[in-house]
Write a protein that holds these residues in place. Structure first.
Motif, mmCIF file in Angstrom:
data_model
loop_
_atom_site.group_PDB
_atom_site.id
_atom_site.type_symbol
_atom_site.label_atom_id
_atom_site.label_comp_id
_atom_site.label_asym_id
_atom_site.label_seq_id
_atom_site.Cartn_x
_atom_site.Cartn_y
_atom_site.Cartn_z
ATOM 1 N N VAL A 229 0.851 -1.202 0.000
ATOM 2 C CA VAL A 229 0.000 0.000 0.000
ATOM 3 C C VAL A 229 0.882 1.246 0.000
ATOM 4 O O VAL A 229 0.634 2.210 -0.733
ATOM 5 N N THR A 230 1.918 1.226 0.825
ATOM 6 C CA THR A 230 2.850 2.355 0.874
ATOM 7 C C THR A 230 3.528 2.546 -0.479
ATOM 8 O O THR A 230 3.655 3.671 -0.977
ATOM 9 N N THR A 231 3.959 1.442 -1.094
ATOM 10 C CA THR A 231 4.588 1.516 -2.414
ATOM 11 C C THR A 231 3.628 2.085 -3.444
ATOM 12 O O THR A 231 4.012 2.904 -4.286
ATOM 13 N N ALA A 232 2.368 1.663 -3.380
ATOM 14 C CA ALA A 232 1.363 2.163 -4.319
ATOM 15 C C ALA A 232 1.160 3.664 -4.156
ATOM 16 O O ALA A 232 1.007 4.403 -5.143
ATOM 17 N N LEU A 233 1.160 4.129 -2.916
ATOM 18 C CA LEU A 233 1.055 5.567 -2.668
ATOM 19 C C LEU A 233 2.239 6.311 -3.266
ATOM 20 O O LEU A 233 2.087 7.380 -3.878
ATOM 21 N N GLN A 234 3.421 5.752 -3.101
ATOM 22 C CA GLN A 234 4.623 6.395 -3.623
ATOM 23 C C GLN A 234 4.675 6.390 -5.139
ATOM 24 O O GLN A 234 5.360 7.220 -5.739
ATOM 25 N N ALA A 235 3.942 5.468 -5.752
ATOM 26 C CA ALA A 235 3.923 5.381 -7.214
ATOM 27 C C ALA A 235 2.954 6.351 -7.846
ATOM 28 O O ALA A 235 2.939 6.517 -9.072
ATOM 29 N N CYS A 236 2.122 6.997 -7.029
ATOM 30 C CA CYS A 236 1.153 7.971 -7.527
ATOM 31 C C CYS A 236 1.805 9.339 -7.733
ATOM 32 O O CYS A 236 2.845 9.647 -7.142
ATOM 33 N N CYS A 237 1.160 10.169 -8.514
ATOM 34 C CA CYS A 237 1.668 11.517 -8.748
ATOM 35 C C CYS A 237 1.248 12.455 -7.611
ATOM 36 O O CYS A 237 0.285 12.190 -6.896
ATOM 37 N N ASP A 238 1.991 13.519 -7.450
ATOM 38 C CA ASP A 238 1.607 14.563 -6.501
ATOM 39 C C ASP A 238 0.345 15.274 -6.990
ATOM 40 O O ASP A 238 0.002 15.226 -8.168
ATOM 41 N N GLY A 239 -0.337 15.933 -6.075
ATOM 42 C CA GLY A 239 -1.475 16.771 -6.452
ATOM 43 C C GLY A 239 -2.801 16.053 -6.441
ATOM 44 O O GLY A 239 -3.725 16.468 -5.744
ATOM 45 N N TRP A 240 -2.908 14.964 -7.221
ATOM 46 C CA TRP A 240 -4.204 14.281 -7.329
ATOM 47 C C TRP A 240 -4.087 12.746 -7.348
ATOM 48 O O TRP A 240 -5.081 12.047 -7.507
ATOM 49 N N GLY A 241 -2.901 12.223 -7.170
ATOM 50 C CA GLY A 241 -2.722 10.776 -7.214
ATOM 51 C C GLY A 241 -3.601 10.057 -6.203
ATOM 52 O O GLY A 241 -3.645 10.413 -5.026
ATOM 53 N N LEU A 242 -4.300 9.042 -6.656
ATOM 54 C CA LEU A 242 -5.235 8.296 -5.808
ATOM 55 C C LEU A 242 -4.839 6.826 -5.745
ATOM 56 O O LEU A 242 -4.677 6.176 -6.782
#
Length: 330
Positions: A229-242
């Protein structure tokens, strides 16, 4: 408000993504006060129900029914008792469904009437995995056209997310899995690029950022690993990554993430059964299947007789099947 159902010609053995066996049945009899079902109705039994009256059901914002929510103690929702026993000892209902019995008793709010013309041994997959993935893409994330998506875990749920992303017009759908055999098959469900973390020297989140110009618009954790889950969060973009987490962890239920991930605008959401209200929404999914608007049959990789159920479990553990349908003798 109970329904007694009998097993149809087959049942579906789910994988460890959500430890439940949920499938179809045929109504054998109905209890006092039940008016929506009659003998012979075809139904999908589901692990979360819909009472239609509680705060959650009437909010229009949630599918987490306060009355018929996920039951893990093995008893009926209405009186906290079982309906089965042997030699005076109770036999518990798994997730209020008890799907490995030829006959079972379910709350009427946990049974969904469907058309009698659809193949029960196929649409049974809509009672859990396929519906969960499609709903996560459509209801929870609400994937937009032209977006980038990364999916961690390419079992039935992850590949159903991929299908949902494809149907929403996502331009980039990246699949991540440590099983190299899943890469080629995943293309049939919408995956446009496959990554095996074992093949990369860089952290997988950095690989994804490089592929998506700074991070994916949406990421989905379909493994049941809170570290992922943490890795998935880190793989998202800043601003609007979900990031949407669908997996159910078997160990370490706590999620750890640096507060800066959220400070920069990324969001983490949970998803149970894809946000679908079972009684209100499942019939529409069955209708989409009938019209060939969604793939379901393609997730069934094996059909085995009940006496080979242990083989099915082994196929599941070894990552050699998506969904294995177990057929019981008529």
């Amino acid at each position: 408000m109970e329904v007694r159902t009998m097993l149809g010609s087959s049942l579906v053995r789910k994988n460890f993504f959500l430890p439940t066996e949920l499938f179809f049945r045929i109504v054998e009899s109905v209890g006092q006060g039940v008016t929506e079902f009659t003998e012979g109705d075809h139904v999908l039994t589901v692990f979360i129900g819909e009472c239609g009256k509680c705060r959650q059901c009437t909010s229009g914002k949630s599918n987490i029914c306060e009355v018929l929510g996920l039951e893990r103690r093995g008893v009926m929702h209405c009186d906290q008792r079982t309906r089965f026993s042997i030699n005076g000892e109770p036999i518990y209902h798994y997730c209020a469904v008890s799907s490995f019995s030829e006959y079972t008793v379910v709350h009427s709010g946990c049974a969904v009437k469907i058309s009698s013309v659809v193949p029960l041994e196929k649409v049974c997959l809509l009672s859990c995995g396929v519906a969960a993935g499609l709903g996560a893409a459509w209801n929870v994330a609400d994937i937009s056209n032209g977006s980038s998506v990364v999916i961690f875990g390419l079992g039935t749920v992850g590949l159903s997310v991929a299908q949902g992303a494809k149907l929403r017009g996502a331009s980039q759908i990246i699949g991540v899995d440590t099983n190299p055999e899943k890469g080629e098959n995943a293309k049939a469900f919408g995956i446009t690029a496959f990554i095996n973390p074992h093949d990369s020297k860089d952290p997988i989140q950095q690989v994804i950022k490089n592929l998506t110009d700074g991070g994916a618009d949406y990421s989905f954790e379909c493994i049941g690993d809170t570290g992922m889950v943490t890795t998935a969060l880190q793989a998202c973009c800043d601003g609007w990554g979900l990031t949407v987490t669908l997996g159910v962890p078997k160990v370490k239920p706590e999620v750890t993430a640096h507060y800066g991930i959220f400070l920069t605008g990324r969001t983490l959401k949970g998803s149970l059964f894809g946000g679908w209200k079972p009684k209100s929404d499942l019939p529409s999914l069955v209708d989409m299947y009938t019209k060939k608007e969604i793939q379901v049959d393609e997730y069934i990789t094996h059909n085995l007789p009940f006496e080979d159920v242990n083989k099915a479990f082994n196929l599941m553990r070894e990552g050699k099947c998506l969904r294995c349908v177990i057929h019981m003798a008529k």
